[in-house]
Design a protein around this motif. Structure first.
Motif, short mmCIF file in Angstrom:
data_model
loop_
_atom_site.label_atom_id
_atom_site.label_comp_id
_atom_site.label_asym_id
_atom_site.label_seq_id
_atom_site.Cartn_x
_atom_site.Cartn_y
_atom_site.Cartn_z
N UNK A 80 0.82 -1.22 0.00
CA UNK A 80 0.00 0.00 0.00
C UNK A 80 0.84 1.26 0.00
N UNK A 81 2.03 1.18 0.57
CA UNK A 81 2.90 2.35 0.61
C UNK A 81 3.16 2.90 -0.78
N UNK A 82 3.08 2.05 -1.79
CA UNK A 82 3.39 2.47 -3.15
C UNK A 82 2.22 3.19 -3.82
N UNK A 83 1.12 3.35 -3.09
CA UNK A 83 0.05 4.20 -3.60
C UNK A 83 0.46 5.67 -3.60
N UNK A 84 1.47 5.99 -2.81
CA UNK A 84 2.02 7.34 -2.76
C UNK A 84 3.06 7.47 -3.86
N UNK A 85 2.79 8.27 -4.90
CA UNK A 85 3.73 8.37 -6.04
C UNK A 85 5.13 8.82 -5.64
N UNK A 86 5.22 9.73 -4.66
CA UNK A 86 6.54 10.22 -4.25
C UNK A 86 7.34 9.11 -3.60
N UNK A 87 6.70 8.32 -2.75
CA UNK A 87 7.40 7.22 -2.10
C UNK A 87 7.82 6.18 -3.13
N UNK A 88 6.89 5.86 -4.04
CA UNK A 88 7.20 4.87 -5.07
C UNK A 88 8.41 5.30 -5.89
N UNK A 89 8.42 6.55 -6.33
CA UNK A 89 9.54 7.03 -7.14
C UNK A 89 10.85 6.96 -6.35
N UNK A 90 10.79 7.36 -5.08
CA UNK A 90 11.99 7.34 -4.27
C UNK A 90 12.54 5.94 -4.08
N UNK A 95 15.85 14.29 -5.62
CA UNK A 95 15.00 14.71 -4.51
C UNK A 95 14.16 13.56 -3.96
N UNK A 96 13.55 12.76 -4.85
CA UNK A 96 12.68 11.68 -4.39
C UNK A 96 13.46 10.65 -3.60
N UNK A 97 14.64 10.31 -4.09
CA UNK A 97 15.50 9.35 -3.38
C UNK A 97 15.93 9.91 -2.04
N UNK A 98 16.32 11.18 -2.02
CA UNK A 98 16.76 11.80 -0.77
C UNK A 98 15.63 11.84 0.25
N UNK A 99 14.40 12.07 -0.21
CA UNK A 99 13.25 12.10 0.69
C UNK A 99 13.06 10.74 1.38
N UNK A 100 13.29 9.66 0.64
CA UNK A 100 13.22 8.33 1.24
C UNK A 100 14.32 8.16 2.28
N UNK A 101 15.50 8.64 1.96
CA UNK A 101 16.64 8.46 2.87
C UNK A 101 16.47 9.21 4.18
N UNK A 156 17.27 1.17 -7.80
CA UNK A 156 18.13 1.32 -8.97
C UNK A 156 19.56 1.66 -8.57
N UNK A 157 19.70 2.55 -7.58
CA UNK A 157 21.02 2.91 -7.07
C UNK A 157 21.73 1.69 -6.47
N UNK A 158 21.03 0.96 -5.62
CA UNK A 158 21.63 -0.20 -4.97
C UNK A 158 21.99 -1.28 -6.00
N UNK A 159 21.09 -1.50 -6.95
CA UNK A 159 21.32 -2.54 -7.95
C UNK A 159 22.55 -2.22 -8.80
N UNK A 160 22.68 -0.95 -9.20
CA UNK A 160 23.84 -0.61 -10.02
C UNK A 160 25.12 -0.71 -9.18
N UNK A 161 25.02 -0.31 -7.92
CA UNK A 161 26.18 -0.44 -7.04
C UNK A 161 26.64 -1.88 -6.91
N UNK A 162 25.68 -2.79 -6.81
CA UNK A 162 26.03 -4.21 -6.66
C UNK A 162 26.64 -4.79 -7.93
N UNK A 163 26.05 -4.47 -9.08
CA UNK A 163 26.57 -5.06 -10.32
C UNK A 163 27.93 -4.45 -10.68
N UNK A 164 28.14 -3.19 -10.34
CA UNK A 164 29.45 -2.60 -10.61
C UNK A 164 30.50 -3.17 -9.67
#
Length: 231
Positions: free
Chosen positions: A7-17, A187-193, A23-31
């Protein structure tokens, strides 16, 4: 079948973040997987090559978990990862190890830094994403063999300690610099952090990020001390 979206993903800002975070974590892991696979080739012994290869394998598993979570959310994981490619490429270009010991130190510090970061952000995530992050965190720690290798190298040749200490400071400086770039651009990612992505209109308190980076730096200092190096 696509997994149910919390349900948390009903909030577009949270979902984007969260999508940006994954995406950040996944790229960090594959690199990290890619770099470790290269570093393994520099190992002076077969046993050490196997240890580094095991670290690379763990990073790939982390990447696969994060990738699959993005798929479950109905997102293209590679599109989510792509914005972070230049940041990681720049970071790795500036922290290219000159020898096997520098590569080991980078892997050890990077592994610990990732684990600390995952602990920091877990509290601000929905239950399913938090479980994924903590599960990924449980797979870190494969670099502990590095401690003995580096301590033995310093005991054999003390001058190695000074060189590696400088390398460790350089690595952490670059890591913090790239982290600040992400904060400034996303901004969206930082808001999650900072834990306010689910509070529309909330003022982003960047001092939370500052305190988090301070804690990460303090943990890095302790990690360097464990290696017998001055941070």
């Amino acid at each position: 079948m696509t997994a149910a979206v919390p349900n948390a993903f009903d909030d577009p800002a949270y979902r984007q973040g969260v999508v940006e975070l994954l995406g950040l974590l996944a790229y960090g892991e594959i690199s990290a997987w890619e770099r470790l696979a290269e570093d393994a080739k520099m190992a002076p012994t077969l046993a050490q090559e196997a240890e580094v290869a095991a670290m690379a394998s763990a990073e790939w598993e982390h990447f696969a978990q994060l990738r699959d979570r993005l798929f479950a959310l109905g997102e293209d994981p590679y599109a989510a990862m792509l914005p972070f490619q230049p940041i990681f490429q720049r970071f790795h270009a500036r922290t290219q190890p000159e020898d096997f010991l520098e590569g080991l130190l980078k892997a050890y510090v990077g592994d610990g830094l990732a684990a600390d970061f995952y602990r920091e952000i877990a509290a601000f995530l929905d239950a399913e994403t938090r479980e994924l992050v903590l599960d990924t965190l449980s797979g870190t720690g494969h670099s502990e063999f590095v401690v003995d290798v580096i301590r033995d190298a310093i005991a054999e040749e003390p001058r190695v300690g000074g060189k590696l200490a400088l390398w460790g400071r350089r690595f952490m400086g670059e890591a913090l610099s790239q982290a600040q770039t992400v904060v400034a651009e996303r901004d969206a990612l930082t808001a999650v952090l900072v834990g306010n992505a689910d509070r529309p209109g909330a003022v982003m308190d960047l001092t939370v990020i500052g305190r988090m980076l301070t804690r990460l730096t303090e943990a890095h200092t302790e990690r360097m001390d464990k290696l017998g190096l001055a941070a």
